[in-house]
Write an enzyme that holds these catalytic residues in place. Structure first.
Site, PDB file in Angstrom:
ATOM      1  N   ASP A 363     -14.980  41.001  -3.192  1.00 21.09           N
ATOM      2  CA  ASP A 363     -14.904  40.642  -4.615  1.00 21.09           C
ATOM      3  C   ASP A 363     -13.500  40.189  -4.991  1.00 21.09           C
ATOM      4  O   ASP A 363     -13.323  39.226  -5.741  1.00 21.09           O
ATOM      5  CB  ASP A 363     -15.297  41.841  -5.489  1.00 21.09           C
ATOM      6  CG  ASP A 363     -16.806  42.052  -5.486  1.00 21.09           C
ATOM      7  OD1 ASP A 363     -17.511  41.248  -4.848  1.00 21.09           O
ATOM      8  OD2 ASP A 363     -17.265  43.022  -6.112  1.00 21.09           O
ATOM      9  N   GLU A 389     -20.731  33.139  -2.728  1.00 22.51           N
ATOM     10  CA  GLU A 389     -19.363  32.747  -2.382  1.00 22.51           C
ATOM     11  C   GLU A 389     -19.292  31.237  -2.344  1.00 22.51           C
ATOM     12  O   GLU A 389     -18.635  30.641  -1.516  1.00 22.51           O
ATOM     13  CB  GLU A 389     -18.914  33.365  -1.049  1.00 22.51           C
ATOM     14  CG  GLU A 389     -20.016  33.675  -0.069  1.00 22.51           C
ATOM     15  CD  GLU A 389     -20.547  32.445   0.626  1.00 22.51           C
ATOM     16  OE1 GLU A 389     -21.590  31.931   0.150  1.00 22.51           O
ATOM     17  OE2 GLU A 389     -19.952  32.002   1.626  1.00 22.51           O
TER      18      GLU A 389
HETATM   19  P1  GH3 Z   1     -20.441  30.518   6.505  1.00 18.70           P
HETATM   20  O1  GH3 Z   1     -19.084  30.202   6.982  1.00 18.70           O
HETATM   21  O2  GH3 Z   1     -21.510  29.873   7.295  1.00 18.70           O
HETATM   22  O3  GH3 Z   1     -20.590  30.196   5.044  1.00 18.70           O
HETATM   23  O4  GH3 Z   1     -20.616  32.082   6.694  1.00 18.70           O
HETATM   24  P2  GH3 Z   1     -20.774  33.154   5.560  1.00 18.70           P
HETATM   25  O5  GH3 Z   1     -20.708  34.489   6.190  1.00 18.70           O
HETATM   26  O6  GH3 Z   1     -19.818  32.886   4.477  1.00 18.70           O
HETATM   27  O7  GH3 Z   1     -22.203  32.775   5.009  1.00 18.70           O
HETATM   28  P3  GH3 Z   1     -23.444  33.613   4.591  1.00 18.70           P
HETATM   29  O8  GH3 Z   1     -24.199  32.786   3.598  1.00 18.70           O
HETATM   30  O9  GH3 Z   1     -24.205  34.067   5.797  1.00 18.70           O
HETATM   31  O10 GH3 Z   1     -22.909  34.875   3.863  1.00 18.70           O
HETATM   32  C1  GH3 Z   1     -22.401  34.842   2.573  1.00 18.70           C
HETATM   33  C2  GH3 Z   1     -21.933  36.226   2.295  1.00 18.70           C
HETATM   34  O11 GH3 Z   1     -21.309  36.279   1.011  1.00 18.70           O
HETATM   35  C3  GH3 Z   1     -23.034  37.226   2.269  1.00 18.70           C
HETATM   36  C4  GH3 Z   1     -22.729  38.120   1.123  1.00 18.70           C
HETATM   37  O12 GH3 Z   1     -22.585  39.442   1.537  1.00 18.70           O
HETATM   38  C5  GH3 Z   1     -21.424  37.600   0.570  1.00 18.70           C
HETATM   39  N1  GH3 Z   1     -21.433  37.638  -0.863  1.00 18.70           N
HETATM   40  C6  GH3 Z   1     -22.207  36.953  -1.700  1.00 18.70           C
HETATM   41  N2  GH3 Z   1     -21.925  37.291  -2.986  1.00 18.70           N
HETATM   42  C7  GH3 Z   1     -20.940  38.217  -2.937  1.00 18.70           C
HETATM   43  C8  GH3 Z   1     -20.220  38.956  -3.932  1.00 18.70           C
HETATM   44  O13 GH3 Z   1     -20.443  38.838  -5.143  1.00 18.70           O
HETATM   45  N3  GH3 Z   1     -19.276  39.814  -3.523  1.00 18.70           N
HETATM   46  C9  GH3 Z   1     -19.004  39.980  -2.206  1.00 18.70           C
HETATM   47  N4  GH3 Z   1     -18.060  40.843  -1.855  1.00 18.70           N
HETATM   48  N5  GH3 Z   1     -19.669  39.321  -1.248  1.00 18.70           N
HETATM   49  C10 GH3 Z   1     -20.615  38.440  -1.602  1.00 18.70           C
HETATM   50 MG    MG Z   2     -20.046  31.128   3.352  1.00 13.57          MG
HETATM   51 MG    MG Z   3     -22.887  30.590   1.193  1.00 14.92          MG
END
Ligand code: GH3
Ligand code: MG
Ligand code: MG
Length: 477
Positions: A363, A389
């Site tokens: 976050d 993200e």
């Molecule tokens: P890539 O380089 O392919 O984008 O890999 P990645 O790990 O960024 O992609 P993936 O879509 O697999 O994962 C996105 C991650 O973002 C998974 C989730 O836990 C994290 N995420 C999404 N929203 C939030 C949030 O509000 N806070 C936090 N801390 N993490 C988040």
């Molecule tokens: Mg990502």
């Molecule tokens: Mg993503």
């Protein structure tokens, strides 16, 4: 107004008669199915729930109650009900109810909004009783009735201020007047609406610490201030602003606009001596109270609307707000054959950052990313958190070369940025996709899809890079 403000199916006021052990429907805004002559025993829900605890009562998915509410003449399947007490001097004298067909509604600011309306109802009840007991006053209330109606239909702060000052002028002959509102916190107030000699100062922002009557009254606890002769002795102080002419042989009436204990501002009026007699002050006070209730309800609603368009974690626009901005921007550019660009950003390996440092660290990194975005954007550009993200930026008027330059700067700034969290120094990179209108797409959805394809290609190409939609092979649908 409450029905509109809450987007309710119905809003109703029941007055409570303890001697008769019943609550009577006094006013309702809603569908024709409402039985206007409803009488409910005080021991029946939902009235009893409010009376027993003197607290708001919230019900959702309670079919036994919500599908057979006593005030509907035909079957009406209510999904959510909110009932708040209307209290006078610590006693609940009425209950204000709002309902909606959807379940799980009224979950955000609505309870506070309905409570603000309950305050208005309490105020109106006090006034109605006072006028019933004093005939002479009754006539004045009749005079004020039209103004109240006019006030109640206003939907924005400026219109309420204008109606309030206009109405005041029609009740008493004024030399000058102003509606002041504290805008950002209690330390400053703005002269929102002015009349007569005060017109010179319209729009001025004044510090609450300044030596003026208006500032002084905002800090006080009284509900009215009446000075019968501004010109005399020790009472020489400017009314509104420090640099105004102070030699006035007039009377001054200040009525603070209060919602609960919060001072929203004040009605500041000057007139020839003797104009502010007991009745005039009384009637003006009613108007001021009604306006205060309305203003606080409108302010709450505006704050809520603002919140509904923001992402709470980063403070950036959310997906919905972004789509609206994009559509508006496209329409604007279309009118003058302009152009615009979209840049979409997805953080790299973000799951790993979460897994290594924990979700709160993730976050913090997201907030840090938003900071970088804000730093690089120019006025007129819009940045939003588009998903977990994933971020997206709208650059109105930008061509592809400009957008790519921006995306590259952003990529480098992210790479160079560190976010400190607990013991860790977090670093994250991002992959970016650039698409432009009208080159890559004809509408908003197409443009978002093109930027997304470019982003996907940037991931495939090794991450931490920028890819342009135009360089990709045409999409197959
Ligand atoms: P890539 O380089 O392919 O984008 O890999 P990645 O790990 O960024 O992609 P993936 O879509 O697999 O994962 C996105 C991650 O973002 C998974 C989730 O836990 C994290 N995420 C999404 N929203 C939030 C949030 O509000 N806070 C936090 N801390 N993490 C988040
Ligand atoms: Mg990502
Ligand atoms: Mg993503």
């Amino acid at each position: 107004m409450a029905r509109r403000a809450l987007d309710a199916h119905a809003v109703l006021v029941f007055s409570v008669d303890r001697e008769k052990g019943a609550a009577y429907l006094r006013a309702a805004a809603g569908p024709p199915a409402i039985r206007r002559d409803t009488v409910v025993p005080l021991v029946a829900d939902p009235i009893s729930c409010v009376l027993e605890r003197g607290q708001p009562f919230y019900a959702t998915d309670l079919r036994r109650l919500l599908w057979s509410l006593p005030y509907y003449g035909e079957e009406t399947r209510i999904g959510t009900l909110l009932a708040v007490p209307v209290s006078q001097g610590g006693t609940v004298t009425a209950v204000l109810i709002a309902d909606r067909l959807e379940s799980q509604a009224f979950a955000a600011a609505e309870p506070a909004l309905l409570a603000a309306f309950a305050e208005l109802v309490a105020e109106a009840l006090v006034q109605a009783r006072a006028s019933a007991s004093r005939e002479e006053l009754g006539r004045d209330f009749e005079a004020v009735y039209g103004f109240s109606q006019q006030l109640a239909t206003q939907e924005d702060v400026a219109a309420v201020c204008r109606a309030l000052l206009d109405s005041s002028r029609q009740i008493v002959p004024l030399e000058g007047g102003a509606i002041t509102l504290s805008e950002d916190g209690p330390s400053r107030y703005t002269l929102r609406e002015t009349f007569g000699w005060a017109k010179l100062f319209e729009g001025r922002a004044v510090g609450a610490a300044e030596k003026t009557w208006a500032a002084w009254a905002l800090g006080g606890a009284e509900d009215r201030y009446l000075l019968d002769d501004l010109g005399t002795g020790t009472e020489r102080m400017p009314v509104l602003v420090f640099d105004e002419e102070t030699r006035r042989g007039e009377s001054l009436l200040i009525l603070p606009l209060k919602s609960g204990v919060r001072a929203l501002g004040a009605v500041v009026l000057t007139a020839r001596r003797g104009v502010f007699n007991v009745t005039a002050v009384h009637v003006l006070k009613i108007l001021a109270n009604q306006a205060a209730g309305l203003l606080s309800a409108i302010q709450l609603k505006e704050a809520e609307k603002h919140k509904a368009l923001r992402d709470p974690l980063t403070g950036l626009a959310n997906r919905r707000a972004f789509k609206d901005a994009l559509k508006q921007s496209l329409a604007r550019e279309d009118r003058h054959e302009g152009r615009l660009a979209l840049v979409m950003l997805d953080l790299d390996h973000f799951k790993k950052l979460n897994d290594t440092h924990g979700h709160p660290a993730g976050d913090a990194a997201l907030r840090g990313t938003a900071e970088v975005l804000r730093r690089l954007l120019r006025g007129g550009d819009v940045a939003a958190r588009y998903g977990g993200e994933e971020f997206v930026m709208l650059l109105p008027g930008s061509d592809e070369a400009g957008a790519v330059r921006f995306a590259d700067r952003l990529r480098a700034a992210l790479e160079a940025n560190t976010v400190e969290f607990a013991e860790a120094r977090l670093r994250v990179t991002g992959s970016l996709g650039v698409a432009t209108w009208p080159g890559d797409a004809t509408d908003a959805e197409g443009l978002l899809a093109a930027a997304d394809r470019a982003l996907y290609a940037a991931k495939g190409g090794g991450r931490n890079r920028v890819v342009c939609a135009r360089t990709l092979p045409a999409p197959t649908s």
